[in-house]
Design a protein around this motif. Structure first.
Motif, PDB file in Angstrom:
ATOM      1  N   UNK A   1      30.222 -54.632 -28.894  1.00 19.80           N
ATOM      2  CA  UNK A   1      29.655 -55.943 -28.590  1.00 19.80           C
ATOM      3  C   UNK A   1      28.137 -55.816 -28.602  1.00 19.80           C
ATOM      4  N   UNK A   2      27.497 -56.513 -29.524  1.00 22.59           N
ATOM      5  CA  UNK A   2      26.038 -56.478 -29.634  1.00 22.59           C
ATOM      6  C   UNK A   2      25.477 -57.744 -28.992  1.00 22.59           C
ATOM      7  N   UNK A   3      24.601 -57.553 -27.995  1.00 24.26           N
ATOM      8  CA  UNK A   3      24.043 -58.672 -27.235  1.00 24.26           C
ATOM      9  C   UNK A   3      22.531 -58.725 -27.446  1.00 24.26           C
ATOM     10  N   UNK A   4      22.036 -59.608 -28.329  1.00 24.70           N
ATOM     11  CA  UNK A   4      20.589 -59.799 -28.454  1.00 24.70           C
ATOM     12  C   UNK A   4      20.088 -60.575 -27.250  1.00 24.70           C
ATOM     13  N   UNK A   5      18.958 -60.168 -26.700  1.00 23.78           N
ATOM     14  CA  UNK A   5      18.525 -60.737 -25.421  1.00 23.78           C
ATOM     15  C   UNK A   5      17.020 -60.965 -25.413  1.00 23.78           C
ATOM     16  N   UNK A   6      16.621 -62.184 -25.068  1.00 24.06           N
ATOM     17  CA  UNK A   6      15.199 -62.490 -24.880  1.00 24.06           C
ATOM     18  C   UNK A   6      15.060 -63.509 -23.747  1.00 24.06           C
ATOM     19  N   UNK A   7      14.434 -63.077 -22.652  1.00 19.24           N
ATOM     20  CA  UNK A   7      14.177 -63.962 -21.502  1.00 19.24           C
ATOM     21  C   UNK A   7      15.450 -64.633 -20.987  1.00 19.24           C
ATOM     22  N   UNK A   8      16.433 -63.814 -20.618  1.00 18.79           N
ATOM     23  CA  UNK A   8      17.694 -64.325 -20.081  1.00 18.79           C
ATOM     24  C   UNK A   8      17.954 -63.749 -18.691  1.00 18.79           C
ATOM     25  N   UNK A   9      16.930 -63.780 -17.832  1.00 23.61           N
ATOM     26  CA  UNK A   9      17.032 -63.210 -16.495  1.00 23.61           C
ATOM     27  C   UNK A   9      18.168 -63.833 -15.690  1.00 23.61           C
ATOM     28  N   UNK A  10      18.364 -65.140 -15.847  1.00 21.23           N
ATOM     29  CA  UNK A  10      19.352 -65.846 -15.028  1.00 21.23           C
ATOM     30  C   UNK A  10      20.789 -65.559 -15.442  1.00 21.23           C
ATOM     31  N   UNK A  11      21.007 -65.069 -16.666  1.00 20.13           N
ATOM     32  CA  UNK A  11      22.378 -64.963 -17.171  1.00 20.13           C
ATOM     33  C   UNK A  11      22.803 -63.566 -17.619  1.00 20.13           C
TER      34      UNK A  11
END
Length: 250
Positions: free
Chosen positions: A5-15
């Motif tokens: 599972x590849x999870x790209x992440x940018x500014x997702x502090x809440x989730x």
């Protein structure tokens, strides 16, 4: 059998923490979780470094913000699982539906599966009308060039056999990844399926990032990657399905 599972992440502090937990609770026994932090500035990176790294298999950190496509490129290069799926770092898609998306691959019928928000009877949050219109326009335009009959080219949930996604060189750094990957796999010797999924869309106030500029870039990418000549794809090896990936027996 292992699902990466590849999870790209940018500014997702809440989730981001909730997404990790949801992926772990997806019902898949053998999981590899790879997060790519695209230089978050809202505290997401610090949360990953100080508390969440130990809960996943790997976190890749970008030194500057490069976009979703670039994050996926980094993640795909690192996967080791037999099947690879994309999971956004928000809560718009439910990891409990991984088994639905990868089922055609497990059955040996598909090499690539798209999870469509526009087919099936799953719940969908009612959000932006013009986003839906734009999505269907882009999907139709893409279909006209690829000659495949997708209903949701822009969906997050795309699952691939590992050898397919690692054979594709991703060039787009932002949301142009969606039409690019669709154009490129349509030219490969692979079987593409589509299944219905649910969608819990969020508003811009809740953190949605895609905008009208990304729509124009998608149009450009549809022309660019469909009109470009590619080396003829070699036949894929036969995939032997193994039904021990999920806890759901059929």
């Amino acid at each position: 059998m292992r699902l990466s599972v590849v999870i790209p992440c940018f500014n997702e502090l809440a989730t981001i923490e909730n997404v990790i937990q949801a992926v772990k609770s997806s019902g898949i026994r053998s999981l590899e979780i790879i997060i790519v932090d695209d230089c978050s500035t809202d505290g997401t990176r610090e949360l990953l470094q100080n508390h969440l790294e130990s809960k996943v298999d790997r976190v890749i950190y970008h030194s500057r913000n490069r976009g979703k496509g670039a994050a996926l490129r980094s993640g795909f290069n690192a996967v080791t699982g037999d099947i690879v799926i994309v999971q956004d770092a928000d809560l718009e898609y439910d990891p409990k539906e991984f088994s639905i998306v990868i089922e055609p691959i497990l059955n040996g019928k598909a090499d690539v599966v798209y999870g469509s928000r526009f087919v099936g009877g799953q719940p969908h949050r009612v959000v932006y009308y013009w986003h839906m219109v734009g999505n269907r326009f882009l999907t139709t335009l893409s279909n006209m060039f690829t000659n495949i009959n997708l209903t949701d080219m822009e969906t997050c949930y795309k699952a691939f056999r590992q050898e397919i996604i690692q054979a594709v060189h991703i060039e787009e750094n932002r949301f142009g990844f969606e039409p690019e990957i669709t154009a490129k796999i349509s030219k490969m010797n692979c079987r593409i399926y589509e299944v219905g999924i649910s969608y819990y869309g969020r508003t811009y106030q809740e953190g949605k990032k895609i905008g009208w500029k990304d729509g124009f870039r998608a149009i450009f990418c549809i022309f660019k990657y469909n009109l470009r000549s590619y080396k003829k794809a070699t036949p894929l090896k036969t995939f032997s399905p193994k039904r021990d990936l999920t806890t759901i027996g059929k």
